[in-house]
Design an enzyme around this catalytic site. Structure first.
Site, mmCIF file in Angstrom:
data_model
loop_
_atom_site.group_PDB
_atom_site.id
_atom_site.type_symbol
_atom_site.label_atom_id
_atom_site.label_comp_id
_atom_site.label_asym_id
_atom_site.label_seq_id
_atom_site.Cartn_x
_atom_site.Cartn_y
_atom_site.Cartn_z
ATOM 1 N N PHE A 47 -17.403 -6.213 17.878
ATOM 2 C CA PHE A 47 -17.321 -6.145 16.410
ATOM 3 C C PHE A 47 -16.619 -4.885 15.928
ATOM 4 O O PHE A 47 -16.834 -4.435 14.807
ATOM 5 C CB PHE A 47 -18.711 -6.288 15.773
ATOM 6 C CG PHE A 47 -19.483 -7.445 16.324
ATOM 7 C CD1 PHE A 47 -19.043 -8.743 16.115
ATOM 8 C CD2 PHE A 47 -20.627 -7.255 17.088
ATOM 9 C CE1 PHE A 47 -19.727 -9.828 16.646
ATOM 10 C CE2 PHE A 47 -21.310 -8.327 17.629
ATOM 11 C CZ PHE A 47 -20.868 -9.622 17.404
ATOM 12 N N ILE B 261 -14.676 -10.614 24.477
ATOM 13 C CA ILE B 261 -15.822 -9.856 23.944
ATOM 14 C C ILE B 261 -16.945 -10.797 23.499
ATOM 15 O O ILE B 261 -17.847 -10.401 22.773
ATOM 16 C CB ILE B 261 -15.383 -8.907 22.810
ATOM 17 C CG1 ILE B 261 -14.873 -9.676 21.587
ATOM 18 C CG2 ILE B 261 -14.297 -7.961 23.316
ATOM 19 C CD1 ILE B 261 -14.548 -8.747 20.402
ATOM 20 N N THR C 199 -15.959 -14.024 22.525
ATOM 21 C CA THR C 199 -15.329 -14.916 21.564
ATOM 22 C C THR C 199 -14.750 -16.171 22.206
ATOM 23 O O THR C 199 -14.468 -17.134 21.503
ATOM 24 C CB THR C 199 -14.195 -14.161 20.862
ATOM 25 O OG1 THR C 199 -13.415 -13.517 21.865
ATOM 26 C CG2 THR C 199 -14.748 -13.110 19.938
ATOM 27 N N ILE D 191 -5.688 -24.345 15.980
ATOM 28 C CA ILE D 191 -7.015 -24.059 16.524
ATOM 29 C C ILE D 191 -6.998 -24.415 18.010
ATOM 30 O O ILE D 191 -6.731 -25.553 18.383
ATOM 31 C CB ILE D 191 -8.086 -24.885 15.772
ATOM 32 C CG1 ILE D 191 -8.100 -24.504 14.279
ATOM 33 C CG2 ILE D 191 -9.460 -24.671 16.397
ATOM 34 C CD1 ILE D 191 -8.354 -23.043 13.997
ATOM 35 N N LEU D 192 -7.254 -23.443 18.847
ATOM 36 C CA LEU D 192 -7.169 -23.673 20.292
ATOM 37 C C LEU D 192 -8.371 -24.438 20.816
ATOM 38 O O LEU D 192 -8.284 -25.140 21.818
ATOM 39 C CB LEU D 192 -7.049 -22.336 21.028
ATOM 40 C CG LEU D 192 -5.727 -21.580 20.808
ATOM 41 C CD1 LEU D 192 -5.812 -20.178 21.382
ATOM 42 C CD2 LEU D 192 -4.564 -22.345 21.443
ATOM 43 N N GLY E 141 -11.058 -14.110 14.386
ATOM 44 C CA GLY E 141 -12.249 -13.345 14.741
ATOM 45 C C GLY E 141 -12.937 -12.686 13.567
ATOM 46 O O GLY E 141 -14.138 -12.428 13.602
ATOM 47 N N GLU E 142 -12.180 -12.370 12.531
ATOM 48 C CA GLU E 142 -12.763 -11.598 11.433
ATOM 49 C C GLU E 142 -12.781 -12.336 10.101
ATOM 50 O O GLU E 142 -13.588 -12.024 9.234
ATOM 51 C CB GLU E 142 -11.969 -10.293 11.268
ATOM 52 C CG GLU E 142 -12.059 -9.386 12.481
ATOM 53 C CD GLU E 142 -11.065 -8.240 12.417
ATOM 54 O OE1 GLU E 142 -9.865 -8.481 12.629
ATOM 55 O OE2 GLU E 142 -11.492 -7.118 12.136
HETATM 56 MO MO1 MOS Z 1 -12.499 -5.845 15.155
HETATM 57 S S1 MOS Z 1 -13.397 -4.669 13.747
HETATM 58 O O1 MOS Z 1 -10.846 -5.513 15.027
HETATM 59 O O2 MOS Z 1 -13.228 -5.643 16.598
#
Ligand code: MOS
Length: 738
Positions: free
Chosen positions: A236, A462, A464, A626-627, A700-701
């Site tokens: 994160f 990470i 994901t 979308i993979l 991711g964000e």
């Molecule tokens: Mo993110 S805040 O770019 O891990």
């Protein structure tokens, strides 16, 4: 060769390829790493926020059972300054001198045979301080302020004049609390030296950066340093820098001549690896009576540590969001005696969006216009800063699809008009423009005699799903079953890759894999170019397709042969090819786009008790191709939960007198639990992006952005209370006269 845009495997909701390993405990996270001879380190942290150490007594600790070393600023060797990375200068090294700049600063590291011995000995370190008054509080007039620290301010058009002459104006301030990244896996470092070679198992989102930091600090060649992180229990943003504890652990290993392991405690996670800064924002808007924005002036102020840097601004995306001719942004960082903030999921973007999308909601009520309609009136058809066409943008579809799935049409536009028993009901929405980021990346793919492919890159997963989407993509491009693709990542010795951060890795890595797969196919065809025995003799990549481990003629699957056959006949064990992507927008004639989204929230509020419940959230997301729909949905759901936390629960409380973080435990720091999280609906819209080789934009964000404004706007619709301060707490909901 198979074109990724005509794919079959891509997009499928394939289960995580690393799932079985994870659920059986077989996936080695950094804190799991152990081996014979490993000794253990524990940190001692300062109990003041500002001043100097006048005396540090380590004798009792040194002679405690099992202790191998007690390292402080007094006996630590001088180390070189860490490097500046694309995210800014390295964190300040705390053993440089006797100064204390924040509560919880590392002041000693104790190494012992067991973690218990190290913990016990750490308590024996006695420290006398000369304390000075800490500079705390974002509004503190004593705090030094840096203006436009990253040079990212924008001044488009003539904002002051446009504001002065606008038919409708808006001027309000917003605030958001500091929050702390709380990946489930505590960050850990295991460092071992062999001569001048250093190997580190590390909780990081960016092994190449840690390698560079450690090589620089210890004055060894980068090739001498290996950073391993095959699995990470979340990041994160906390893993985007080389934090001081990592350097201290490597230093300890060098001093004791044995491998050393350090695992941060949960409270230490609050002081050691960054947090989302506290912010204030002032937002001024000018508009016409029919809802066209003529001016946006956005000032953002964030906290930062003293003598530290934190890359990011609250206003980075503001100039890109709407088709407004006059836009000015202002960025300030207020230096305080606090643990240095860092990146936390959608850093700056989540906070900035809260202000803008709340303000637009207020404007919509003032103009008696539907909030979605107001956004459509200001839709940025082209990228407003460059004037170039977006590489993709389906935000309009996000609004339409999201509104339809949510049932936005059922909203009675009047405030306090919807209710069920004692619960007031509110509907709110927000638009999201995330912004683009991609970095250079390399990958190597090999196919061996057994017909299996190995994909290698120094990227990280990470949590994901990088392993899974890389497997799917390579399988698709090379015509292999998923079980015949092995992905090796999380190792700085592999081909260089950027951070898993900034929502950029999937796009970068998929581009590199795409390139490598193309080169590998060419290499196989080169081998058989003069091969009379090959049905593929003299064929070019454009003549062939790949299926079931075979290269065959396009439109004639019976004419071809397997990778294994080619390798065997030519007595080759394997063939490899490298791939690379180096995203450069210049000269492409388009503005590369990040993800877009629309969020719709329903809240229920019991006014007498000040209870706020999120009833449901619909997220419509344009993230390009979308993979893997299942993993993508999980990403958005996880980030939405984090958004609920940011909006309603999370607040890192820094005591205004001492600078101590008052709630640095999971008992005191509130994060959403299942009961806080309602049904979360996610729908993907849009098309593969034109700029990215595989069409990926990254997600991711984006899932956290817009949640706060959608909820706050729904709170206003339900109650008529406009809340411009996060988190939204009971006292705000009960306050009179709001
Ligand atoms: Mo993110 S805040 O770019 O891990």
């Amino acid at each position: 060769m198979t074109n990724a845009t005509g794919s079959k495997l891509l997009g499928d909701s394939v289960d995580r390829v690393d799932g079985p390993l994870k659920v059986t405990g077989g996936a080695p996270y950094p804190s799991d790493v152990t081996f014979p001879g490993l000794v253990h380190a524990v940190l001692v942290q300062s109990t003041i926020a500002a001043g100097t150490i006048s005396r540090i007594s380590t004798e009792a600790a040194q002679t405690a059972p099992g202790v191998l070393a007690v390292i402080t600023h007094e006996n630590a060797p001088a180390l070189a300054e860490g490097p500046t990375t694309p995210l800014g200068p390295s964190p300040r090294f705390p053993f440089k001198d006797n100064r204390i700049l924040h509560y919880g600063q590392h002041v000693a590291i104790v190494v012992a045979r067991t973690p218990e011995q190290a913990t016990a000995a750490a308590r024996l370190v006695r420290i006398d301080y000369e304390e000075t008054a800490p500079v705390l509080g974002i509004d503190n007039p004593r705090a030094p302020v840096s203006r436009n620290p990253w040079g990212l301010e924008v001044d488009r058009g003539a904002v002051a004049a446009a504001l002065a002459s606008a038919e409708v104006t808006y001027d309000e301030t917003f605030s958001t609390a500091a929050e702390t990244n709380n990946p489930l896996g505590p960050f850990a470092t295991v460092a071992s030296w062999e001569g001048e070679r250093l190997s580190v198992h590390e909780s990081t989102q960016w092994p190449m950066m840690v390698r560079r930091s450690l090589a620089t600090v210890f004055g060894v060649p980068e090739d001498n340093v290996r950073v391993l992180v095959p699995y990470l229990g979340g990041g994160f943003g906390a893993g985007l820098r080389t934090s001081p504890h990592t350097i201290l652990t490597a230093l300890a290993a060098r001093i004791v001549g044995q491998p050393v392991k350090l695992v941060l405690t949960r409270p230490q996670m609050f002081t050691s690896v960054g947090h989302r800064p506290q912010t204030t924002q002032r937002l001024r808007l000018g508009a016409t009576r029919d809802g066209r924005l003529v001016a946006i002036d956005h000032e953002g102020t964030s906290t930062v540590g003293t003598e530290e840097a934190n890359f990011g601004t609250l206003t980075m995306v503001t100039p890109l969001m709407y088709a407004c001719p006059n836009v000015a942004t202002h960025d300030r960082q207020v230096q305080l005696n606090i643990p240095n903030p860092g990146a936390m999921r959608a850093p700056g973007k989540a906070e900035g969006n809260f202000a803008i999308e709340s303000a637009l909601d207020e404007l919509s009520y003032g103009l008696a216009m539907d909030p979605v309609e107001l956004r459509l009136r200001n839709y940025a058809e082209v990228q407003p800063q460059s004037g170039l066409p977006w590489s993709s943008k389906a935000l309009r579809e996000c609004y339409a699809t999201g509104a339809q799935r949510f049932g936005w049409a059922r909203r009675n536009p009047e405030i306090r008009s919807m209710r069920e028993g004692r619960w007031l009901i509110g509907y709110g929405m927000a638009g999201v423009t995330f912004g683009w980021y991609q970095a250079p990346c390399r990958a190597r793919i090999s196919i061996g005699r057994d017909g299996a492919a190995h994909v290698r890159s120094a990227a990280t997963d990470i949590g994901t799903g990088t392993y899974t989407v890389a497997t799917q993509l390579a399988a698709e491009l090379l015509g292999l079953g998923l079980g015949h693709v092995h992905v090796e990542i999380g190792d700085s010795d592999l081909p260089p890759a950027p951070q898993s951060g900034g929502s950029g890795l999937a796009a970068s890595l998929s581009g590199a894999i795409h390139d490598a797969a193309g080169h590998l196919l060419e290499a196989f065809l080169d081998v058989v170019a003069d091969d009379d025995q090959s049905p593929l003799q003299g064929r070019k990549p454009g003549d062939v397709a790949v299926t079931d481990g075979r290269i065959h003629l396009l439109g004639d699957p019976s004419t071809g042969e397997t990778y294994s056959d080619i390798l065997a006949r030519h007595r080759l064990d394997e063939m490899s090819a490298d791939g690379e992507v180096n995203p450069q927008a210049a000269g492409t004639g388009m503005a590369p786009a990040g993800a877009f989204a629309a969020r719709f929230a329903e809240v229920r509020i019991d006014e007498e008790l000040g209870l706020l419940r999120v009833a449901r959230i619909v997220s419509a997301i344009d993230a390009g191709r979308i993979l893997n729909e299942k993993l993508a949905r999980s990403q958005i759901i996880g980030a939405t939960v984090m958004g609920i936390g940011m909006t309603m629960l999370e607040e890192t409380i820094i005591d205004s007198g001492t600078g101590r973080i008052a709630n640095a435990t999971f008992g005191d720091y509130l994060i959403p639990v299942n009961a806080d999280v309602p049904d979360l609906d996610v729908v993907f819209t849009g098309h593969p992006d034109e700029f990215s080789p595989v069409g990926v934009k990254g997600l991711g964000e984006v899932g956290i952005v817009g949640v706060s404004a959608a909820i706050a706007n729904a709170v206003y619709h339900a109650t008529g209370r406009r809340i411009r301060s996060l988190p939204i707490t009971i006292d705000q909901l009960l306050a009179r006269g709001a």
